[in-house]
Scaffold this motif. Structure first.
Motif, PDB file in Angstrom:
ATOM      1  N   PHE A 253       7.678   5.911  -2.579  1.00 43.23           N
ATOM      2  CA  PHE A 253       6.104   6.452  -2.900  1.00 43.23           C
ATOM      3  C   PHE A 253       5.188   5.999  -1.856  1.00 43.23           C
ATOM      4  N   ALA A 254       5.155   4.573  -1.817  1.00 41.94           N
ATOM      5  CA  ALA A 254       4.173   4.024  -1.127  1.00 41.94           C
ATOM      6  C   ALA A 254       4.176   4.424   0.192  1.00 41.94           C
ATOM      7  N   HIS A 255       5.384   4.399   0.837  1.00 40.86           N
ATOM      8  CA  HIS A 255       5.390   4.804   2.321  1.00 40.86           C
ATOM      9  C   HIS A 255       5.099   6.362   2.489  1.00 40.86           C
ATOM     10  N   ALA A 256       5.299   7.182   1.540  1.00 39.03           N
ATOM     11  CA  ALA A 256       4.952   8.479   1.516  1.00 39.03           C
ATOM     12  C   ALA A 256       3.305   8.629   1.917  1.00 39.03           C
ATOM     13  N   ILE A 257       2.741   7.939   0.901  1.00 42.89           N
ATOM     14  CA  ILE A 257       1.524   7.944   0.796  1.00 42.89           C
ATOM     15  C   ILE A 257       0.860   7.470   2.299  1.00 42.89           C
ATOM     16  N   GLU A 258       1.419   6.319   2.707  1.00 43.21           N
ATOM     17  CA  GLU A 258       1.082   5.782   3.926  1.00 43.21           C
ATOM     18  C   GLU A 258       1.346   6.475   5.045  1.00 43.21           C
ATOM     19  N   MET A 259       2.342   7.431   5.177  1.00 48.84           N
ATOM     20  CA  MET A 259       2.606   8.331   6.014  1.00 48.84           C
ATOM     21  C   MET A 259       1.652   9.432   6.301  1.00 48.84           C
ATOM     22  N   MET A 260       1.308   9.982   4.985  1.00 52.74           N
ATOM     23  CA  MET A 260      -0.105  10.996   4.882  1.00 52.74           C
ATOM     24  C   MET A 260      -1.177  10.670   5.375  1.00 52.74           C
ATOM     25  N   LYS A 261      -1.399   9.333   5.014  1.00 50.86           N
ATOM     26  CA  LYS A 261      -2.724   8.851   5.188  1.00 50.86           C
ATOM     27  C   LYS A 261      -3.057   7.139   5.257  1.00 50.86           C
ATOM     28  N   PRO A 262      -2.651   6.955   6.485  1.00 48.18           N
ATOM     29  CA  PRO A 262      -2.404   5.388   6.673  1.00 48.18           C
ATOM     30  C   PRO A 262      -3.816   4.682   6.480  1.00 48.18           C
ATOM     31  N   ASP A 263      -3.749   3.466   5.640  1.00 45.06           N
ATOM     32  CA  ASP A 263      -4.824   2.755   5.271  1.00 45.06           C
ATOM     33  C   ASP A 263      -5.692   3.188   4.383  1.00 45.06           C
ATOM     34  N   ILE A 264      -5.213   4.325   3.404  1.00 39.87           N
ATOM     35  CA  ILE A 264      -6.103   4.686   2.442  1.00 39.87           C
ATOM     36  C   ILE A 264      -5.997   3.557   1.243  1.00 39.87           C
ATOM     37  N   ALA A 265      -5.175   2.687   1.015  1.00 41.81           N
ATOM     38  CA  ALA A 265      -4.945   1.733   0.226  1.00 41.81           C
ATOM     39  C   ALA A 265      -4.147   0.766   0.563  1.00 41.81           C
ATOM     40  N   LEU A 266      -4.272  -0.527   0.040  1.00 38.73           N
ATOM     41  CA  LEU A 266      -3.364  -1.481   0.608  1.00 38.73           C
ATOM     42  C   LEU A 266      -1.937  -1.302   0.099  1.00 38.73           C
ATOM     43  N   HIS A 267      -0.883  -1.853   0.853  1.00 35.20           N
ATOM     44  CA  HIS A 267       0.460  -1.651   0.477  1.00 35.20           C
ATOM     45  C   HIS A 267       0.642  -1.936  -0.965  1.00 35.20           C
ATOM     46  N   GLY A 268       0.545  -3.038  -1.305  1.00 37.18           N
ATOM     47  CA  GLY A 268       0.608  -3.471  -2.732  1.00 37.18           C
ATOM     48  C   GLY A 268       0.011  -2.815  -3.769  1.00 37.18           C
ATOM     49  N   GLU A 269      -0.996  -2.188  -3.457  1.00 37.01           N
ATOM     50  CA  GLU A 269      -1.951  -1.238  -4.453  1.00 37.01           C
ATOM     51  C   GLU A 269      -0.887  -0.026  -4.745  1.00 37.01           C
ATOM     52  N   LEU A 270      -0.391   0.547  -3.655  1.00 39.81           N
ATOM     53  CA  LEU A 270       0.459   1.928  -3.788  1.00 39.81           C
ATOM     54  C   LEU A 270       1.631   1.563  -4.145  1.00 39.81           C
ATOM     55  N   VAL A 271       2.388   0.472  -4.039  1.00 39.34           N
ATOM     56  CA  VAL A 271       3.581  -0.085  -4.814  1.00 39.34           C
ATOM     57  C   VAL A 271       3.456  -0.260  -6.332  1.00 39.34           C
ATOM     58  N   GLY A 272       2.169  -0.774  -6.575  1.00 40.13           N
ATOM     59  CA  GLY A 272       1.851  -0.877  -7.822  1.00 40.13           C
ATOM     60  C   GLY A 272       1.973   0.391  -8.543  1.00 40.13           C
ATOM     61  N   ILE A 273       1.287   1.307  -8.122  1.00 37.92           N
ATOM     62  CA  ILE A 273       1.138   2.574  -8.794  1.00 37.92           C
ATOM     63  C   ILE A 273       2.466   3.352  -8.884  1.00 37.92           C
ATOM     64  N   GLY A 274       3.311   3.034  -7.560  1.00 40.79           N
ATOM     65  CA  GLY A 274       4.621   3.674  -7.643  1.00 40.79           C
ATOM     66  C   GLY A 274       5.698   2.986  -8.757  1.00 40.79           C
ATOM     67  N   THR A 275       5.357   1.883  -8.854  1.00 41.57           N
ATOM     68  CA  THR A 275       6.021   1.036  -9.823  1.00 41.57           C
ATOM     69  C   THR A 275       6.036   1.520 -11.296  1.00 41.57           C
ATOM     70  N   ILE A 276       4.580   2.076 -11.593  1.00 40.63           N
ATOM     71  CA  ILE A 276       4.557   2.506 -12.963  1.00 40.63           C
ATOM     72  C   ILE A 276       5.068   3.726 -13.107  1.00 40.63           C
ATOM     73  N   MET A 277       4.978   4.695 -12.118  1.00 42.57           N
ATOM     74  CA  MET A 277       5.763   5.934 -12.222  1.00 42.57           C
ATOM     75  C   MET A 277       7.357   6.033 -12.218  1.00 42.57           C
ATOM     76  N   MET A 278       7.705   5.219 -11.394  1.00 43.43           N
ATOM     77  CA  MET A 278       9.163   4.859 -11.233  1.00 43.43           C
ATOM     78  C   MET A 278       9.731   4.396 -12.516  1.00 43.43           C
ATOM     79  N   ALA A 279       9.091   3.169 -12.915  1.00 46.76           N
ATOM     80  CA  ALA A 279       9.373   2.738 -14.247  1.00 46.76           C
ATOM     81  C   ALA A 279       9.735   3.628 -15.252  1.00 46.76           C
TER      82      ALA A 279
END
Ligand SMILES: NC(=O)C1=CN([C@@H]2O[C@H](COP(=O)(O)OP(=O)(O)OC[C@H]3O[C@@H](n4cnc5c(N)ncnc54)[C@H](OP(=O)(O)O)[C@@H]3O)[C@@H](O)[C@H]2O)C=CC1
Ligand SMILES: O=C(CO)COP(=O)(O)O
Ligand SMILES: [Zn+2]
Length: 351
Positions: A253-279
């Motif tokens: 999920f984090a990579h997908a956001i980074e592909m669409m809009k690089p540097d929109i957020a920090l890597h770990g921030e996107l992973v954290g949000i992805g973790t909530i949804m995938m959990a």
């Protein structure tokens, strides 16, 4: 049992403690690392922390400093060229994930030593032998060089902006999902599952959760726990010979956001949000993870990061296609728009 040769390259030494960057020259000697050294740093860290570190290098040692804005193939190429020109024996990444990755990949390309000096606890690339480089035609990390040593100065790292510290917690709690995905792939696809490396990754996620309870009261103790967790996760990747223990659907999920809009957020921030949804998708305790992240002021909603709701939904629908060889809860066909929207809404990531 598959008895194919499996080679594990691990760091030789991990130095961790307060104000230890002043000891860098002693560490070079202990590790028997000759000069010239090439320091790879970023624009901010270069003017502040790196400048100070260089003052402690003895005058008889040759070194050069490179500043990189990004972690692109061009940055790696320039680093390689400089390293070859000065005959660098060691390439030292000093800064956040990008500077460390450029140094790590350049060292891999020219087969020099690589040393990792993190200035923020924002990612687990600190110890891992993998690097995320833009321009390789891949959204995910590639094989690079393991660090000969890691120098973790807790005094400096715990002074990093809180946003970077929180990002490291986000990157690390993600291992709860990554390990679940790995187990699933083992059950459904017969993929090899390494119990030991999975346990290491899981332990790092548990420590990141523990860190959320401590950090508000005692930043240095919290950051020390987090650093140990990040280092452990990197070691798990090194032992597995792949980022599998540390990267599953939450990273996709984090990579997908980074592909669409690089540097929109920090890597770990996107992973954290992805973790909530995938959990949530895995049926594990997503509310507990979300509460822990919220308690430290972690941005758990798309709008906290300025990410449009549609981008979150789109990322969820394309995430499965980023690394098809690595099976996850997203399956082979991924999520429909409607189910993606529902997951993001139920978990409160979007309204
Ligand atoms: N190899 C791997 O296995 C992994 C790699 N990654 C990669 O790492 C990158 C993310 O790393 P991340 O650290 O989040 O992002 P960056 O490296 O982009 O760093 C973010 C910002 O923090 C600044 N910074 C670093 N330390 C300090 C400090 N002590 N005080 C103030 N500012 C500081 C940096 O300054 P400056 O501008 O000077 O650099 C930069 O502007 C991504 O490219 C990601 O793909 C992530 C996880 C694992
Ligand atoms: O970020 C990583 C681990 O935290 C690396 O993961 P990827 O291999 O998915 O790039
Ligand atoms: Zn990561």
């Amino acid at each position: 049992m598959d008895l194919k040769e499996h080679i594990i390259n691990l760091p030789r030494k991990v130095y961790i403690g307060n104000n230890i960057l002043e000891e860098l020259s002693t560490y070079f000697a202990q590790l028997n690392l000759g000069s010239p050294f090439l320091f790879v740093t970023g624009p901010y860290v270069g003017k502040s922390i790196t400048k100070k570190v260089l003052e402690s290098i003895p005058q008889n040692k040759e070194f050069e400093v490179m500043t990189v804005d990004n972690a692109t193939l061009d940055d790696v190429y320039n680093t390689e060229e400089t390293a070859k020109r000065i005959g660098a024996k060691v390439i030292i990444g000093i800064g956040g994930g990008k500077s460390i990755d450029v140094a790590k990949y350049a060292a891999y390309k020219i087969n020099s030593e690589f040393m990792s000096i993190p200035t923020a606890p924002s990612h687990d690339g600190i110890t891992s032998p993998f690097a995320s480089i833009k321009g390789l035609g891949k959204a995910v990390s590639v094989k690079a060089k393991e660090p000969v040593a890691i120098v973790s100065d807790i005094e400096i790292i715990s002074s990093a902006p809180r946003r970077l510290i929180n990002a490291g917690i986000g990157d690390t709690v993600g291992k709860m999902v990554a390990v679940k995905d790995w187990k699933l792939a083992s059950k459904l696809r017969g993929e090899y599952y390494g119990d030991y490396t999975a346990s290491l990754a899981l332990m790092s996620a548990k420590h990141a959760l523990m860190c959320t309870k401590i950090i508000e009261k005692d930043v240095q103790s919290g950051v020390r726990i987090l650093m140990e967790a990040l280092i452990t996760s990197g070691v798990a990747m090194g032992m597995a010979g792949s980022t599998r223990p540390a990267s599953g659907s939450e990273h996709l999920f984090a990579h997908a956001i980074e592909m669409m809009k690089p540097d929109i957020a920090l890597h770990g921030e996107l992973v954290g949000i992805g973790t909530i949804m995938m959990a949530y998708l895995h049926g594990i305790r997503w509310k507990k993870i979300k509460r822990a992240l919220m308690s430290i002021g972690f941005p758990v909603r798309a709008r906290d990061l300025g990410i449009p709701d549609e981008m979150i939904v789109k990322a969820l629908t394309i995430a499965h296609s980023i690394r098809p060889e690595r099976y996850t809860i997203l399956g082979d066909r991924g999520l429909t728009w409607r189910s993606a929207e529902k997951i993001a809404q139920v978990t409160g990531v979007i309204d």
